[in-house]
Design a protein around this motif. Structure first.
Motif, PDB file in Angstrom:
ATOM      1  N   GLY A   1       8.442   2.622  -5.337  1.00 42.04           N
ATOM      2  CA  GLY A   1       7.506   3.688  -4.996  1.00 42.04           C
ATOM      3  C   GLY A   1       6.241   3.117  -4.388  1.00 42.04           C
ATOM      4  N   PHE A   2       5.184   3.910  -4.455  1.00 42.31           N
ATOM      5  CA  PHE A   2       3.923   3.512  -3.824  1.00 42.31           C
ATOM      6  C   PHE A   2       2.792   3.588  -4.851  1.00 42.31           C
ATOM      7  CE2 PHE A   2       6.733   5.152  -0.585  1.00 42.31           C
ATOM      8  CZ  PHE A   2       6.653   4.182   0.403  1.00 42.31           C
TER       9      PHE A   2
ATOM     10  N   CYS B   1      -2.754  -2.518  -0.337  1.00 41.22           N
ATOM     11  CA  CYS B   1      -2.749  -1.969  -1.706  1.00 41.22           C
ATOM     12  C   CYS B   1      -4.181  -1.862  -2.222  1.00 41.22           C
ATOM     13  CB  CYS B   1      -1.953  -2.876  -2.632  1.00 41.22           C
ATOM     14  SG  CYS B   1      -0.157  -2.861  -2.324  1.00 41.22           S
ATOM     15  N   PRO B   2      -4.471  -0.795  -3.006  1.00 44.59           N
ATOM     16  CA  PRO B   2      -3.573   0.354  -3.246  1.00 44.59           C
ATOM     17  C   PRO B   2      -3.631   1.311  -2.065  1.00 44.59           C
ATOM     18  CG  PRO B   2      -5.617   0.666  -4.426  1.00 44.59           C
ATOM     19  CD  PRO B   2      -5.736  -0.682  -3.746  1.00 44.59           C
ATOM     20  N   GLY B   3      -2.772   2.311  -2.096  1.00 46.49           N
ATOM     21  CA  GLY B   3      -2.760   3.298  -1.028  1.00 46.49           C
ATOM     22  C   GLY B   3      -1.365   3.865  -0.835  1.00 46.49           C
ATOM     23  N   GLU B   4      -1.271   4.825   0.064  1.00 45.31           N
ATOM     24  CA  GLU B   4       0.012   5.507   0.243  1.00 45.31           C
ATOM     25  C   GLU B   4       1.077   4.647   0.910  1.00 45.31           C
ATOM     26  OE1 GLU B   4      -0.189   8.817   2.923  1.00 45.31           O
ATOM     27  OE2 GLU B   4      -1.811   7.906   4.113  1.00 45.31           O
ATOM     28  N   PHE B   5       0.668   3.483   1.435  1.00 43.73           N
ATOM     29  CA  PHE B   5       1.635   2.569   2.036  1.00 43.73           C
ATOM     30  C   PHE B   5       1.815   1.292   1.206  1.00 43.73           C
ATOM     31  CE2 PHE B   5      -0.225   5.005   5.586  1.00 43.73           C
ATOM     32  CZ  PHE B   5       0.920   5.645   6.022  1.00 43.73           C
ATOM     33  N   CYS B   6       1.287   1.307   0.003  1.00 44.27           N
ATOM     34  CA  CYS B   6       1.404   0.143  -0.897  1.00 44.27           C
ATOM     35  C   CYS B   6       2.750   0.204  -1.612  1.00 44.27           C
ATOM     36  CB  CYS B   6       0.246   0.128  -1.892  1.00 44.27           C
ATOM     37  SG  CYS B   6       0.347  -1.243  -3.080  1.00 44.27           S
ATOM     38  N   ALA B   7       3.788  -0.293  -0.929  1.00 46.74           N
ATOM     39  CA  ALA B   7       5.144  -0.244  -1.492  1.00 46.74           C
ATOM     40  C   ALA B   7       5.321  -1.331  -2.550  1.00 46.74           C
ATOM     41  CB  ALA B   7       6.168  -0.430  -0.375  1.00 46.74           C
ATOM     42  N   VAL B   8       5.793  -0.925  -3.720  1.00 42.46           N
ATOM     43  CA  VAL B   8       5.984  -1.886  -4.821  1.00 42.46           C
ATOM     44  C   VAL B   8       7.248  -1.541  -5.610  1.00 42.46           C
ATOM     45  CG1 VAL B   8       3.499  -2.341  -5.091  1.00 42.46           C
ATOM     46  CG2 VAL B   8       4.595  -0.532  -6.447  1.00 42.46           C
ATOM     47  N   TRP B   9       7.740  -2.568  -6.289  1.00 44.46           N
ATOM     48  CA  TRP B   9       8.786  -2.378  -7.305  1.00 44.46           C
ATOM     49  C   TRP B   9       8.111  -2.488  -8.658  1.00 44.46           C
ATOM     50  CZ3 TRP B   9      13.557  -0.780  -6.128  1.00 44.46           C
ATOM     51  CH2 TRP B   9      14.009  -0.978  -4.814  1.00 44.46           C
TER      52      TRP B   9
END
Length: 218
Positions: free
Chosen positions: A109-110, A193-201
């Motif tokens: 998610g983000f 990161c952070p933000g709406e494009f900060c993709a993480v597992w």
């Protein structure tokens, strides 16, 4: 003479009547054979057989099966999680959660925000391979090697464990690099990161994020 003859005749008559004492008298002794039959009494004794069946009591011990909880940890040999579900599912633990808290698992998610040791996490679906092609086609999108579907606006507030393992994408080497949980997010990351494009597992165990890995997206 005549008198003598008479006497002789008289004596002969007497002798004839009395018999001759010198004659042996044969006495026939008949011995009756007596057969004694012993009465045989046959006594049959029937022994009464008593069969005693011991009552068998079977006690079934209650078996308690304890299933050890799965601990989700980061594989530093391959930071990209496999598909935990069935073929066609998104990678990791999936992207459908019917609860207000994230259960244990590995979720994509983000990270919309990080503050006070809590991450605001927007759960999404990350497909790869044939599953990505199928999902993109179903959504009317162009097909690539991977596809991200984010159709649910729901977010989750997840506490970050104090000893959480965190990896950011180094802006120079574009490789996962460890960083202290308290120092993340970092401006040195290639991922905004952070933000709406900060993709993480997000690795969740016991209701906490015990692992965070930034995902590079070309």
């Amino acid at each position: 003479m005549k008198r003598i003859l008479s006497m002789v005749a008289l004596l002969a008559l007497v002798a004839s009547a009395c018999g001759d004492d010198s004659t042996a008298t044969t006495s026939e002794s008949t011995t009756a054979a007596t057969t004694t039959t012993a009465a045989t009494t046959s006594t049959t004794t029937t022994a009464a057989t008593t069969t005693t069946t011991a009552a068998t009591t079977t006690t079934t011990a209650a078996t308690t099966t304890t299933t050890a909880a799965t601990i989700y940890t980061i594989d530093t040999g391959d930071f990209f999680p496999d598909v935990f579900g069935a073929s066609g599912d998104p990678n990791g633990s999936g992207c459908v959660v019917g609860a207000d808290t994230l259960p244990a698992g590995v979720w994509f998610g983000f990270a919309e925000s990080v503050a006070g040791g809590t991450i605001t996490f927007d759960l999404a679906c990350f497909f790869t391979g044939a599953a990505a092609a199928a999902a993109a086609t179903a959504d009317g999108q162009e097909v690539f090697d991977f596809y991200i579907r984010n159709q649910n606006p729901k977010t989750y507030a997840v506490s970050i464990a104090s000893g959480a393992s965190v990896y950011y994408v180094d802006g120079v080497s574009i490789t996962p690099t460890p960083i202290a949980a308290a120092s993340w997010p970092t401006p040195a990351s290639y991922v905004p990161c952070p933000g709406e494009f900060c993709a993480v597992w997000l690795y969740v165990n016991g209701g906490e994020a015990t692992g965070i890995v930034e995902q590079y997206l070309p």
